[in-house]
Write a protein that holds these residues in place. Structure first.
Motif, PDB file in Angstrom:
ATOM      1  N   ILE A   1       9.837 -11.450  13.939  1.00  0.00           N
ATOM      2  CA  ILE A   1       8.595 -11.866  14.605  1.00  0.00           C
ATOM      3  C   ILE A   1       8.871 -12.305  16.049  1.00  0.00           C
ATOM      4  N   GLY A   2       9.828 -13.188  16.228  1.00  0.00           N
ATOM      5  CA  GLY A   2      10.129 -13.682  17.562  1.00  0.00           C
ATOM      6  C   GLY A   2      10.864 -12.702  18.445  1.00  0.00           C
ATOM      7  N   SER A   3      11.529 -11.727  17.833  1.00  0.00           N
ATOM      8  CA  SER A   3      12.319 -10.771  18.612  1.00  0.00           C
ATOM      9  C   SER A   3      11.547  -9.496  18.933  1.00  0.00           C
ATOM     10  N   VAL A   4      10.652  -9.071  18.038  1.00  0.00           N
ATOM     11  CA  VAL A   4       9.966  -7.783  18.209  1.00  0.00           C
ATOM     12  C   VAL A   4       8.440  -7.900  18.133  1.00  0.00           C
ATOM     13  N   VAL A   5       7.948  -8.499  17.070  1.00  0.00           N
ATOM     14  CA  VAL A   5       6.502  -8.485  16.827  1.00  0.00           C
ATOM     15  C   VAL A   5       5.741  -9.272  17.889  1.00  0.00           C
ATOM     16  N   TRP A   6       6.187 -10.499  18.173  1.00  0.00           N
ATOM     17  CA  TRP A   6       5.466 -11.352  19.134  1.00  0.00           C
ATOM     18  C   TRP A   6       6.478 -12.209  19.907  1.00  0.00           C
TER      19      TRP A   6
ATOM     20  N   VAL B   1      12.543   2.206   7.416  1.00  0.00           N
ATOM     21  CA  VAL B   1      11.982   3.448   7.965  1.00  0.00           C
ATOM     22  C   VAL B   1      11.146   3.111   9.213  1.00  0.00           C
ATOM     23  N   PRO B   2      11.486   3.666  10.374  1.00  0.00           N
ATOM     24  CA  PRO B   2      10.790   3.316  11.622  1.00  0.00           C
ATOM     25  C   PRO B   2       9.275   3.494  11.570  1.00  0.00           C
ATOM     26  N   GLN B   3       8.815   4.530  10.892  1.00  0.00           N
ATOM     27  CA  GLN B   3       7.364   4.777  10.831  1.00  0.00           C
ATOM     28  C   GLN B   3       6.642   3.675  10.045  1.00  0.00           C
ATOM     29  N   VAL B   4       7.305   3.130   9.032  1.00  0.00           N
ATOM     30  CA  VAL B   4       6.728   2.019   8.278  1.00  0.00           C
ATOM     31  C   VAL B   4       6.634   0.796   9.174  1.00  0.00           C
ATOM     32  N   ARG B   5       7.711   0.509   9.890  1.00  0.00           N
ATOM     33  CA  ARG B   5       7.734  -0.661  10.761  1.00  0.00           C
ATOM     34  C   ARG B   5       6.697  -0.526  11.879  1.00  0.00           C
ATOM     35  N   ALA B   6       6.563   0.673  12.428  1.00  0.00           N
ATOM     36  CA  ALA B   6       5.587   0.893  13.501  1.00  0.00           C
ATOM     37  C   ALA B   6       4.169   0.683  12.985  1.00  0.00           C
TER      38      ALA B   6
ATOM     39  N   LEU C   1       3.162  -1.166  10.405  1.00  0.00           N
ATOM     40  CA  LEU C   1       2.891  -2.564  10.103  1.00  0.00           C
ATOM     41  C   LEU C   1       2.959  -3.430  11.358  1.00  0.00           C
ATOM     42  N   LEU C   2       3.755  -3.036  12.324  1.00  0.00           N
ATOM     43  CA  LEU C   2       3.803  -3.766  13.594  1.00  0.00           C
ATOM     44  C   LEU C   2       2.427  -3.784  14.253  1.00  0.00           C
ATOM     45  N   GLU C   3       1.770  -2.645  14.258  1.00  0.00           N
ATOM     46  CA  GLU C   3       0.420  -2.556  14.832  1.00  0.00           C
ATOM     47  C   GLU C   3      -0.544  -3.474  14.096  1.00  0.00           C
TER      48      GLU C   3
ATOM     49  N   GLN D   1       3.486  -7.715   3.460  1.00  0.00           N
ATOM     50  CA  GLN D   1       2.986  -6.406   3.890  1.00  0.00           C
ATOM     51  C   GLN D   1       4.007  -5.311   3.589  1.00  0.00           C
ATOM     52  N   PHE D   2       5.273  -5.585   3.831  1.00  0.00           N
ATOM     53  CA  PHE D   2       6.305  -4.601   3.507  1.00  0.00           C
ATOM     54  C   PHE D   2       6.401  -4.400   1.998  1.00  0.00           C
ATOM     55  N   ARG D   3       6.235  -5.475   1.250  1.00  0.00           N
ATOM     56  CA  ARG D   3       6.238  -5.359  -0.206  1.00  0.00           C
ATOM     57  C   ARG D   3       5.029  -4.547  -0.681  1.00  0.00           C
ATOM     58  N   ALA D   4       3.886  -4.765  -0.029  1.00  0.00           N
ATOM     59  CA  ALA D   4       2.677  -4.025  -0.401  1.00  0.00           C
ATOM     60  C   ALA D   4       2.864  -2.533  -0.137  1.00  0.00           C
ATOM     61  N   MET D   5       3.462  -2.216   0.992  1.00  0.00           N
ATOM     62  CA  MET D   5       3.752  -0.814   1.307  1.00  0.00           C
ATOM     63  C   MET D   5       4.704  -0.221   0.270  1.00  0.00           C
ATOM     64  N   THR D   6       5.700  -1.001  -0.112  1.00  0.00           N
ATOM     65  CA  THR D   6       6.677  -0.539  -1.109  1.00  0.00           C
ATOM     66  C   THR D   6       6.007  -0.321  -2.461  1.00  0.00           C
ATOM     67  N   TRP D   7       5.140  -1.269  -2.856  1.00  0.00           N
ATOM     68  CA  TRP D   7       4.421  -1.126  -4.125  1.00  0.00           C
ATOM     69  C   TRP D   7       3.622   0.169  -4.126  1.00  0.00           C
ATOM     70  N   TRP D   8       2.947   0.471  -3.030  1.00  0.00           N
ATOM     71  CA  TRP D   8       2.142   1.685  -2.946  1.00  0.00           C
ATOM     72  C   TRP D   8       3.028   2.924  -3.055  1.00  0.00           C
ATOM     73  N   MET D   9       4.167   2.908  -2.384  1.00  0.00           N
ATOM     74  CA  MET D   9       5.099   4.044  -2.441  1.00  0.00           C
ATOM     75  C   MET D   9       5.557   4.296  -3.879  1.00  0.00           C
TER      76      MET D   9
END
Length: 224
Positions: A136-141, A109-114, A116-118, A42-50
């Motif tokens: 994942i274990g520390s923040v996402v879930w 970038v916090p806005q990217v993480r926020a 994708l976190l959602e 997902q982060f790679r996909a966001m980067t590709w789009w950017m």
């Protein structure tokens, strides 16, 4: 329909690049009949789009300003995981050198993480899934029933990643991985870290089959 005790479990797998997270997670999910989510894709996909849109990835404000725009859809079949951006299959494109070399500044970038976190939490909700990433274990879930942290010797990681990417310059690959770990461990938002309660698995001297067996046993134990 999977009606086993593992059907509602969330398995959170974090760790360093090249430690075998993807292969392990897909193997475990397939073995147990669970869904699979690669948050790194997902982060790679966001980067590709950017990159496609000509956004300056080193300008955090510019990245933040458009982080809500792309529609990212992750398929969760462990045997055929897919990733689409605005309806376009980008599974191959997100593995290019251009994306690999650009994903770290975008992911800090916090806005990217926020954003994708959602998305990640929506997919995970309901359980029955193996999720790989770096927070994942520390923040996402953090409430995941099973939390793992995979690592491997730097040389072994470099060999694996170079083989995956069809490259031969293992030393260069090792430098890239070390820099990625440095950035991800030092970022202010959701740094790479071993979550509280996570089981540390060093994959250096184990085959993929052995690691999958070990994780499956942990999941089965947690589900009963």
């Amino acid at each position: 329909m999977n009606s086993t005790p593992e059907a509602q479990v969330v398995v959170a797998v974090d760790g360093t690049s090249g430690s075998g997270k993807s292969s392990t997670c897909r193997g475990v999910a397939d073995r147990l009949g669970l869904r699979y989510l690669d948050t790194g894709a997902q982060f790679r996909a966001m980067t590709w789009w950017m990159l496609r849109e000509g956004v300056d990835i080193h300008d955090a404000d510019a990245v933040a300003a458009v982080a809500e725009k792309p529609t990212i859809v992750s398929g969760t079949d462990p045997l055929d995981p897919t990733i689409e951006v605005d309806g376009v299959d980008v599974a191959t494109e997100i593995r290019t050198e251009a994306v690999t070399g650009s994903v770290s500044p975008v992911s800090t970038v916090p806005q990217v993480r926020a954003r994708l976190l959602e998305l990640q939490r929506r997919i995970i909700d309901g359980g029955g899934i193996v999720v790989e990433g770096r927070d994942i274990g520390s923040v996402v879930w953090p409430q995941a029933e099973v939390k793992l942290y995979l690592t491997a010797d730097p040389a072994a990681r470099a060999l694996r990643r170079a083989a995956e990417e069809g490259g031969t310059d293992v030393a260069a690959t090792e430098r890239v991985l070390a820099e990625r770990d440095r950035i991800d461990s030092g970022r202010a938002t959701a740094p790479l870290t071993m979550a509280d309660g996570a089981v540390h698995v060093d994959t250096t001297f184990h085959s993929l089959h052995e690691v999958i067996d070990q994780v499956v046993q942990l999941v089965e134990r947690a589900a009963r």
